[in-house]
Design a protein around this motif. Structure first.
Motif, PDB file in Angstrom:
ATOM      1  N   MET A   1      34.202  24.777  45.946  1.00 51.99           N
ATOM      2  CA  MET A   1      35.357  24.317  45.296  1.00 51.99           C
ATOM      3  C   MET A   1      35.835  25.466  44.378  1.00 51.99           C
ATOM      4  O   MET A   1      36.792  25.636  44.304  1.00 51.99           O
ATOM      5  N   THR A   2      34.643  25.753  43.574  1.00 49.74           N
ATOM      6  CA  THR A   2      35.310  27.018  42.584  1.00 49.74           C
ATOM      7  C   THR A   2      35.965  28.147  43.116  1.00 49.74           C
ATOM      8  O   THR A   2      36.945  28.464  42.780  1.00 49.74           O
ATOM      9  N   ARG A   3      35.104  28.397  44.123  1.00 48.80           N
ATOM     10  CA  ARG A   3      35.671  29.747  45.129  1.00 48.80           C
ATOM     11  C   ARG A   3      36.936  29.463  45.472  1.00 48.80           C
ATOM     12  O   ARG A   3      37.882  30.191  45.349  1.00 48.80           O
ATOM     13  N   GLU A   4      37.189  28.261  46.119  1.00 50.18           N
ATOM     14  CA  GLU A   4      38.564  27.832  46.543  1.00 50.18           C
ATOM     15  C   GLU A   4      39.736  28.033  45.444  1.00 50.18           C
ATOM     16  O   GLU A   4      40.700  28.054  45.441  1.00 50.18           O
ATOM     17  N   LEU A   5      39.234  27.221  44.267  1.00 56.57           N
ATOM     18  CA  LEU A   5      40.186  27.298  43.320  1.00 56.57           C
ATOM     19  C   LEU A   5      40.649  28.551  42.960  1.00 56.57           C
ATOM     20  O   LEU A   5      41.754  28.805  42.696  1.00 56.57           O
ATOM     21  N   VAL A   6      39.758  29.480  42.661  1.00 49.66           N
ATOM     22  CA  VAL A   6      40.073  30.910  42.341  1.00 49.66           C
ATOM     23  C   VAL A   6      41.002  31.584  43.250  1.00 49.66           C
ATOM     24  O   VAL A   6      41.923  32.217  42.905  1.00 49.66           O
ATOM     25  N   GLN A   7      40.471  31.299  44.557  1.00 49.52           N
ATOM     26  CA  GLN A   7      41.273  31.982  45.775  1.00 49.52           C
ATOM     27  C   GLN A   7      42.562  31.397  45.715  1.00 49.52           C
ATOM     28  O   GLN A   7      43.483  32.252  45.930  1.00 49.52           O
ATOM     29  N   GLU A   8      42.767  30.171  45.592  1.00 48.04           N
ATOM     30  CA  GLU A   8      44.089  29.426  45.630  1.00 48.04           C
ATOM     31  C   GLU A   8      44.972  30.076  44.510  1.00 48.04           C
ATOM     32  O   GLU A   8      46.331  30.298  44.644  1.00 48.04           O
ATOM     33  N   ALA A   9      44.095  30.356  43.306  1.00 45.45           N
ATOM     34  CA  ALA A   9      45.018  30.840  42.194  1.00 45.45           C
ATOM     35  C   ALA A   9      45.366  32.359  42.532  1.00 45.45           C
ATOM     36  O   ALA A   9      46.734  32.595  42.058  1.00 45.45           O
TER      37      ALA A   9
ATOM     38  N   LEU B   1      32.212  33.446  34.125  1.00 46.83           N
ATOM     39  CA  LEU B   1      33.583  32.837  34.529  1.00 46.83           C
ATOM     40  C   LEU B   1      33.351  31.367  34.617  1.00 46.83           C
ATOM     41  O   LEU B   1      34.240  30.794  34.323  1.00 46.83           O
ATOM     42  N   ALA B   2      32.402  31.014  35.123  1.00 44.18           N
ATOM     43  CA  ALA B   2      32.052  29.306  35.316  1.00 44.18           C
ATOM     44  C   ALA B   2      30.710  29.247  35.426  1.00 44.18           C
ATOM     45  O   ALA B   2      29.859  29.924  35.840  1.00 44.18           O
ATOM     46  N   THR B   3      30.326  27.709  35.431  1.00 44.62           N
ATOM     47  CA  THR B   3      28.911  27.335  35.657  1.00 44.62           C
ATOM     48  C   THR B   3      29.140  25.981  36.377  1.00 44.62           C
ATOM     49  O   THR B   3      30.067  25.398  35.965  1.00 44.62           O
ATOM     50  N   ALA B   4      28.021  25.676  36.934  1.00 47.00           N
ATOM     51  CA  ALA B   4      28.020  24.348  37.800  1.00 47.00           C
ATOM     52  C   ALA B   4      26.820  23.797  37.640  1.00 47.00           C
ATOM     53  O   ALA B   4      25.708  24.618  37.577  1.00 47.00           O
ATOM     54  N   TYR B   5      26.429  22.498  37.653  1.00 47.45           N
ATOM     55  CA  TYR B   5      25.241  21.791  37.814  1.00 47.45           C
ATOM     56  C   TYR B   5      25.308  20.762  38.951  1.00 47.45           C
ATOM     57  O   TYR B   5      26.196  20.375  39.268  1.00 47.45           O
TER      58      TYR B   5
ATOM     59  N   ALA C   1      40.489  27.722  26.112  1.00 44.58           N
ATOM     60  CA  ALA C   1      40.812  26.633  27.232  1.00 44.58           C
ATOM     61  C   ALA C   1      39.810  26.643  28.260  1.00 44.58           C
ATOM     62  O   ALA C   1      39.290  27.765  28.847  1.00 44.58           O
ATOM     63  N   MET C   2      39.324  25.603  28.742  1.00 39.63           N
ATOM     64  CA  MET C   2      38.400  25.371  29.951  1.00 39.63           C
ATOM     65  C   MET C   2      38.786  24.129  30.952  1.00 39.63           C
ATOM     66  O   MET C   2      39.352  23.314  30.473  1.00 39.63           O
ATOM     67  N   LEU C   3      38.316  24.617  31.956  1.00 40.43           N
ATOM     68  CA  LEU C   3      38.601  23.293  33.098  1.00 40.43           C
ATOM     69  C   LEU C   3      37.119  23.200  33.270  1.00 40.43           C
ATOM     70  O   LEU C   3      36.088  23.593  33.602  1.00 40.43           O
ATOM     71  N   GLU C   4      36.917  21.498  33.141  1.00 42.37           N
ATOM     72  CA  GLU C   4      35.625  21.021  33.535  1.00 42.37           C
ATOM     73  C   GLU C   4      36.032  19.847  34.635  1.00 42.37           C
ATOM     74  O   GLU C   4      36.998  19.318  34.479  1.00 42.37           O
ATOM     75  N   ALA C   5      35.319  19.775  35.717  1.00 41.15           N
ATOM     76  CA  ALA C   5      35.276  18.987  36.655  1.00 41.15           C
ATOM     77  C   ALA C   5      34.077  18.122  37.323  1.00 41.15           C
ATOM     78  O   ALA C   5      33.047  19.020  37.134  1.00 41.15           O
TER      79      ALA C   5
ATOM     80  N   MET D   1      31.354  20.976  37.048  1.00 38.53           N
ATOM     81  CA  MET D   1      31.691  22.452  36.949  1.00 38.53           C
ATOM     82  C   MET D   1      32.335  22.827  35.970  1.00 38.53           C
ATOM     83  O   MET D   1      33.472  21.980  35.339  1.00 38.53           O
ATOM     84  N   GLY D   2      32.276  23.841  35.225  1.00 44.20           N
ATOM     85  CA  GLY D   2      33.280  24.288  33.949  1.00 44.20           C
ATOM     86  C   GLY D   2      33.476  25.759  34.182  1.00 44.20           C
ATOM     87  O   GLY D   2      32.932  26.710  34.686  1.00 44.20           O
ATOM     88  N   MET D   3      34.938  26.087  33.947  1.00 43.65           N
ATOM     89  CA  MET D   3      35.389  27.514  34.076  1.00 43.65           C
ATOM     90  C   MET D   3      36.278  27.682  32.842  1.00 43.65           C
ATOM     91  O   MET D   3      37.226  26.647  32.479  1.00 43.65           O
ATOM     92  N   GLY D   4      36.190  28.884  32.382  1.00 49.01           N
ATOM     93  CA  GLY D   4      36.813  29.416  31.451  1.00 49.01           C
ATOM     94  C   GLY D   4      38.396  29.688  31.988  1.00 49.01           C
ATOM     95  O   GLY D   4      38.224  30.701  32.448  1.00 49.01           O
ATOM     96  N   ILE D   5      39.440  29.063  31.252  1.00 42.58           N
ATOM     97  CA  ILE D   5      40.748  29.570  31.813  1.00 42.58           C
ATOM     98  C   ILE D   5      41.220  30.898  31.218  1.00 42.58           C
ATOM     99  O   ILE D   5      41.784  31.829  32.245  1.00 42.58           O
TER     100      ILE D   5
END
Length: 513
Positions: A303-311, A433-437, A286-290, A485-489
Motif C-alpha cells: 500500500m505504501t508503494r501504491e500511495l507514493v506512486q499514486e501521488a 521516508l516511511a516505516t511499518a510494522y 507532518a506525518m501520515l499514520e495508517a 505504517m507511518g510516513m513523513g509528509i
RNA sequence: GGGCCGCUAGCUCAAUGGCAGAGCUGCGGACUUUUAAUCCGUAGGUUCAGGGUUCGAGUCCCUGGCGGCCCA
C-alpha cells in the motif's frame, strides 16, 4: 480581538506601545510609499478600497484571447486586478505587467488619450512595484503582440508600503524562509511547491479513502509520552494543573481506534520532536499514520508503494517525477527489498545476524569509525552500523526489513526468525521516508516491553516511553492482528521534488530575528 | 558537539589596513508600443553587536548573535 482585556488598562502609559511618528527614521523607499498612500487619501481616494469590480481573472483573459493577432482591438471591456511586477513608462503611454496569485501575468496599458492627463500622471506618481491595482479597459494586443488591457480607468486596490526584492536576483535562503510571503510573491517555484504539497496530501487522502480508510484526529496534547522513541516538548495545562506533552506520534491513539473497531484508520497531522534541526529534520513535521486490521507489514509495503506512486502520478502523470534541478527520479515498478542484517553483512563483507555478539559488532564499529554509546545493546549497535554504512547508498526506493526486537518495542516478533521483528523502513534518496510494522497486539508481551521502556525512562533516557496504562487496558480488550505504517509528509515532498525540508515546509521554524 | 564560510544601501553583491562602491530599486526630468524598456540627472550607509590592536579598522584580534555548508 482582545482589546477589552482589562489587564491592559491599569498599566502605566510607558508600557504602552508608543506610537512614534517614525516616518523620519524609515528608509527612503518606505517613507516615499507611505507618502503616496497619504496622497491618495488626501485626494479622496482609497489606498485600500473594499474591492474592485473584477469581471475576469488574468488567466481567463489569456484563455479567451490567447491567440489574438498582433495590434488588435477587441472592443471587449473587462475589469482585471493584479500585483504590479514591472513598470515601463513612456511620456504619454505607460505599460505595467500585472501578476495574479496563480502566477498568470498580463500587461496593462495606460495611454494619455484614453485615461486623460490627470489619471496618467497619478499612475506614474503613485504606483510602485508591488502595488495591487485594478484596471478597467479594453482587451487588445500591442504592436509587439503582447496581450493587454488598455485602461479606461485605474484604481489602487492595495498600496504596498515595502519595496519588493530585486526580481532578477535570488533572495538569500534566510530571507526566503523568514519572509515566505515575499518569497511567494517573487519566486514561482515557491508558489509551485505549495501547490505540489497540496496535491500530494490530497492524493494521499483520496488513495486512503479509496481503500475504505477513515480519517480521524487524535490528541496532540498528551498526558503521557509515547508511541515512538523521541524527545518530546513539554507544556503546561493550568486547568488540569499538570504537564502535557506535545505528541511525538499518534500511534497509541490510532491503535485504540483499531481496538474499538475502526478497522482501517489514518491520520495526517503534525508531530513534534524536541531534537535537532537540519536539512532533513524539523521540530514539527507532518506525518501520515495508517492502521489496517488483518493486514501485516507486507500488506503495508504494497500500500505504501501504491500511495507514493499514486501521488507521483498526480504530480507528473507518470511514476517518473522531475526534481527541481531537472533530473528525473523513477518511482515506478516494484521496489527493491533487502533485510537489515543482509544489507549490513554485504557492507561489512562479513556475515552478521541478530545473534552476532556485542564484542564482534564493536570491532566493526571501531574499524569503520562509528561512534558507540555504552548504553546500546547489540540490536541498537547493528542499526547504527546500518545507518552509517548502508543508508547513504539507498537512493532508489528500498524496503529494509526485519529489525531487532531490542529497538522495536511496539512490533510483533518475526514469524520465522527469533530476535527479529516484522518491521520495515522505506529509504529513498538516502533518508528514511516511511516505516511499518506487523503490530504487536499481545497485551501481555506489550506490557513487558513498555515496562522495560518506562524503566529506561526512569533511568533518564529522554527518548524512552512512559508506561501508558490506559493504552494497555485498551489492548487487553483485544486488538485484531494489524499492520501499521507511518510516513513523513515533508519527506515525501522531498522525495518527489528533490527539495530540502525547509522548502517543503511553508513556514519552517527559525530563530528569533 | 567539532570544523569551515558568511553577515556592507530596500534587494543582490564589490571594496591591499588608507576618501565605503556597483547593478537593480527609489527620487527629478525626457520619451505614445514597452517586455528586466531606454536616455540624462540625483539621493541613499549604526559595514550584525560589543570590546581590543593601530596614526588610521568593513578589512586584523577577542567575545557574543544570526545564517549556511561539512563532519560526528
Amino acid at each position: 480581538m482582545t482589546t477589552n482585556d482589562p489587564s491592559i488598562e491599569g498599566k502605566p502609559v510607558t508600557d504602552q506601545p508608543v506610537h512614534i511618528d517614525a516616518d523620519d527614521d524609515l528608509p527612503e523607499q518606505m517613507r516615499v510609499r507611505r507618502e503616496k498612500r497619504a496622497r491618495l487619501l488626501e485626494t479622496g481616494r482609497e489606498p485600500y478600497p473594499v474591492g474592485f469590480p473584477r469581471t475576469a481573472t488574468l488567466a481567463e483573459i489569456r484563455e479567451r484571447f490567447g491567440d489574438l493577432p498582433t495590434d488588435t482591438a477587441t472592443g471587449e471591456k473587462v475589469g482585471v486586478t493584479g500585483r504590479v511586477i514591472f513598470i515601463r513608462n513612456t511620456g504619454k503611454l505607460a505599460f505595467a505587467t500585472l501578476r495574479a496569485g496563480d502566477g498568470t501575468e498580463l500587461q496593462a496599458m495606460l495611454s494619455l488619450d484614453r485615461v486623460g492627463q490627470e489619471a496618467l500622471d497619478d499612475w506614474k506618481r503613485l504606483v510602485d512595484l508591488g502595488d495591487h491595482v485594478g484596471i478597467e479597459g479594453e482587451v487588445i494586443t500591442s504592436r509587439r503582440g503582447e496581450l493587454s488591457v488598455l485602461a479606461d480607468r485605474w484604481e489602487m486596490t492595495a498600496k504596498s508600503l515595502r519595496p519588493l526584492p530585486v526580481a532578477h536576483k535570488p533572495m538569500s535562503e534566510e530571507s526566503r524562509v523568514r519572509q515566505r510571503y515575499v518569497d511567494l510573491i517573487v519566486r514561482p517555484q515557491a508558489r509551485e511547491t505549495v501547490r505540489t504539497r497540496a496535491t500530494v496530501v490530497r492524493s494521499l487522502r483520496e488513495s486512503l479513502h479509496n481503500r475504505d480508510y477513515l480519517e480521524v484526529e487524535t490528541p496532540m496534547l498528551q498526558l503521557l509520552h509515547g508511541g515512538a522513541a523521541a524527545r518530546p516538548f513539554v507544556t503546561r495545562s493550568n486547568a488540569l494543573d499538570t504537564d502535557l506533552y506535545l505528541r511525538i506520534a499518534p500511534e497509541l491513539f490510532l491503535k485504540r481506534c483499531v481496538v474499538g473497531g475502526i478497522e482501517r484508520v489514518f491520520e495526517i497531522n503534525r508531530n513534534f520532536r524536541n531534537e535537532g534541526v537540519d536539512s532533513s529534520h524539523s521540530p514539527e513535521f507532518a506525518m501520515l499514520e495508517a492502521y489496517q486490521a488483518y493486514a501485516d507489514y507486507n500488506t503495508m509495503a504494497t500500500m505504501t508503494r501504491e500511495l507514493v506512486q499514486e501521488a507521483a502520478f498526480r504530480l507528473s502523470g507518470s511514476h517518473v517525477v522531475r526534481h527541481h534541478d531537472g533530473t528525473e527520479f523513477d518511482l515506478g515498478g516494484e521496489w527493491r527489498e533487502v533485510t537489515l542484517y543482509g544489507s549490513l553483512s554485504e557492507a561489512l563483507g562479513e556475515e552478521v545476524t541478530v545473534e552476532t555478539p556485542m564484542p564482534r559488532l564493536m570491532e566493526f564499529a571501531a574499524k569503520h569509525d562509528v561512534p558507540i554509546d555504552p548504553k546500546w545493546g547489540p540490536g541498537k549497535l547493528a542499526e547504527e552500523l546500518f545507518e552509517a554504512l548502508v543508508v547513504p547508498g539507498l537512493i532508489a526506493p528500498t524496503f529494509v526489513r526485519d529489525y531487532p526486537e531490542e529497538t522495536s518495542p511496539l512490533t510483533r516478533a518475526h514469524r520465522e526468525v527469533p530476535g527479529l521483528t516484522e518491521k520495515w523502513d522505506l529509504y529513498v534518496l538516502g533518508f528514511e521516508l516511511a516505516t511499518a510494522y506487523s503490530e504487536l497486539v499481545d497485551p501481555v508481551v506489550q506490557r513487558d516491553r513498555l515496562v522495560a521502556q518506562s524503566l529506561l525512562a526512569a533511568k533518564g533516557d529522554p527518548d524512552a516511553m512512559q508506561l501508558d496504562e490506559d493504552f494497555l487496558r485498551a489492548m487487553e480488550y483485544g486488538m485484531p492482528p494489524a499492520g501499521g505504517m507511518g510516513m513523513g509528509i515533508d519527506r515525501l515532498l522531498m522525495a518527489l521534488t528533490g527539495l530540502g525540508i525547509r522548502e517543503t515546509i511553508l513556514f519552517p521554524i527559525a530563530r528569533p530575528e
